[in-house]
Design a protein around this motif. Structure first.
Motif, PDB file in Angstrom:
ATOM      1  N   TRP A 169     -32.468  -1.751 -31.379  1.00 18.76           N
ATOM      2  CA  TRP A 169     -32.000  -0.571 -30.670  1.00 18.76           C
ATOM      3  C   TRP A 169     -33.188   0.080 -29.965  1.00 18.76           C
ATOM      4  N   ARG A 171     -34.503   3.219 -27.184  1.00 14.89           N
ATOM      5  CA  ARG A 171     -34.189   4.466 -26.499  1.00 14.89           C
ATOM      6  C   ARG A 171     -34.168   4.272 -24.984  1.00 14.89           C
ATOM      7  N   HIS A 236     -26.715   3.758 -33.270  1.00 11.18           N
ATOM      8  CA  HIS A 236     -26.133   3.906 -31.938  1.00 11.18           C
ATOM      9  C   HIS A 236     -26.108   5.363 -31.478  1.00 11.18           C
ATOM     10  N   ARG A 237     -26.219   6.298 -32.421  1.00 12.38           N
ATOM     11  CA  ARG A 237     -26.221   7.711 -32.050  1.00 12.38           C
ATOM     12  C   ARG A 237     -27.560   8.166 -31.473  1.00 12.38           C
ATOM     13  N   PRO A 240     -29.305   4.129 -27.101  1.00 11.74           N
ATOM     14  CA  PRO A 240     -28.119   3.580 -26.431  1.00 11.74           C
ATOM     15  C   PRO A 240     -28.180   2.097 -26.107  1.00 11.74           C
ATOM     16  N   HIS A 304     -17.988   3.466 -28.840  1.00  8.06           N
ATOM     17  CA  HIS A 304     -19.197   4.295 -28.872  1.00  8.06           C
ATOM     18  C   HIS A 304     -20.085   4.118 -27.638  1.00  8.06           C
ATOM     19  N   THR A 306     -21.971   1.739 -26.612  1.00  8.62           N
ATOM     20  CA  THR A 306     -23.239   1.018 -26.756  1.00  8.62           C
ATOM     21  C   THR A 306     -23.423   0.071 -25.573  1.00  8.62           C
ATOM     22  N   GLN A 307     -24.627   0.060 -25.042  1.00  9.80           N
ATOM     23  CA  GLN A 307     -24.919  -0.775 -23.877  1.00  9.80           C
ATOM     24  C   GLN A 307     -25.654  -2.044 -24.328  1.00  9.80           C
TER      25      GLN A 307
END
Length: 369
Positions: A169, A171, A236-237, A240, A304, A306-307
């Protein structure tokens, strides 16, 4: 340091009445009197996983349940989550010094003890789940693992596998190699060394510490496992962009490490039960991760936002080059050299088979609807 007496005492609540009845930790059903009259063994297991974590944490609990059931209640393992008895990264030492009987964790957490431990979890651009199972069970890996862990008074057995992991993940979106320069990322094992070769900074964090570090900006990115466990921890919060595949962990094997004195004290049938329980959980976990990752990837993208992203070709190429150098550097002499050479020999063989089986099949299947 928590001593063994305290560990035993910490979970012995309620056992005073066990002379009459003894409950199955899964079903709660009481065992019969004849079983109670026979010799019973009790063990504690520390883990590197957050309390209540699906997948990884559940695998440790399943080992305990299988052992209990197959031994007719004569072998009981009490499982403790990370931090309940010892910090997660102290699990190895607790088992080595006898403060705990066994651990459930990832072997690449112990590379400060020996660089070769990484080969028994995952190494960048290394073996897939089925390949590492093949090497350990049939290609000489278990004997080498026994020799390595035996130096520290531990016996290890495969006890789960997450399958192919995700790359992590982020940013910010990764567009080129320059985006890795100065990047602070939670990534352990040889994957962390590859990141450093790209100009980033590897940060060692246990699973329960990652979210806060991502939330506060202490790290810019993190890898953990895959959609199922990543969803549970809520990454995921905070970030992205979800990159895949995880070249650093193409099939992560997890281990049950047992204090050697405890292992040697078991009679052959008890050792066989423990092996069989670990093998069963290893099989179950791989299927479960494969299915649940599929379910939770859909949730992440559809609900959500997510990309999903893939690393640019220049990044993958540089990662591959660095991974080869890192693997080679970890096996320059002694047992480390023999483990590295055995791993590379088996990897080359199995890559040949995958090149005419899995790879072409996946490509062909993608052509359909």
């Amino acid at each position: 340091m928590i001593n063994r007496r305290n560990l035993v005492g910490a979970w012995a609540l309620g056992l005073a009445g066990a002379a009459a009845t003894f409950a199955n930790p899964k079903s709660g059903a009481a065992l019969s009197g004849p079983a109670i009259s026979r010799s019973r063994r009790r063990f504690n297991m520390v883990t590197t996983w957050p309390k209540g974590l699906p997948g990884l944490g559940r695998a440790a609990e399943r080992v305990a349940e299988r052992v209990f059931e197959m031994s007719d209640g004569l072998m009981e393992i009490k499982v403790f989550a990370a931090g309940e008895l010892v910090p997660p990264f102290e699990s190895f030492d607790a088992v080595a010094n006898g403060s705990a009987d066994m651990y459930h964790g990832a072997e690449y957490y112990w590379t400060a003890k020996s660089s070769a431990f990484a080969f028994f979890t995952a190494v960048p651009f290394g073996m897939t789940a089925q390949e590492i199972m093949g090497w350990i069970d049939h290609g000489g890996g278990q004997a080498l693992w026994d020799e390595l862990s035996g130096q520290f008074g531990i016996k290890c057995i495969q006890g789960a596998n997450t399958g192919h992991q995700m790359g992590g993940w982020f940013r910010k979106e990764i567009s080129s190699l320059n985006d890795f320069v100065g990047l602070k990322m939670r990534i352990p094992g040889q994957g962390g060394e590859v990141l450093r070769a790209l100009g980033g900074a590897s940060v060692a964090l246990a699973g329960g510490e990652i979210y806060q570090a991502l939330q506060t900006g202490a790290i810019d990115a993190t890898e953990w496992v895959g959609p199922w466990n990543d969803y549970a921890l809520g990454f995921h919060r905070e970030a992205p962009f979800y990159y895949g595949p995880g070249f650093h962990e193409p099939g992560a094997s997890l281990a049950v490490g047992i204090n050697r004195g405890v292992w040697d004290s078991l009679i052959p049938s008890e050792q066989a039960i423990l092996r069989a329980a670990c093998e069963a959980v290893n099989h179950t976990s791989l299927g479960e991760f494969t299915y649940q990752n599929s379910v939770h990837l859909d949730l992440l993208v559809r609900k959500h936002g997510t990309q999903l992203r893939s690393f640019p070709d220049e990044v993958v190429k540089r990662m591959s080059e660095a991974a080869f150098d890192v693997r080679a550097a970890s096996g320059k002499g002694g047992i480390e050299k023999r483990i590295y050479e055995s791993f590379e020999t088996s990897l080359k063989l199995m890559r040949g088979w995958a090149g005419v089986s899995d790879g072409p099949y996946y490509a062909a299947r993608a052509l359909g609807k």
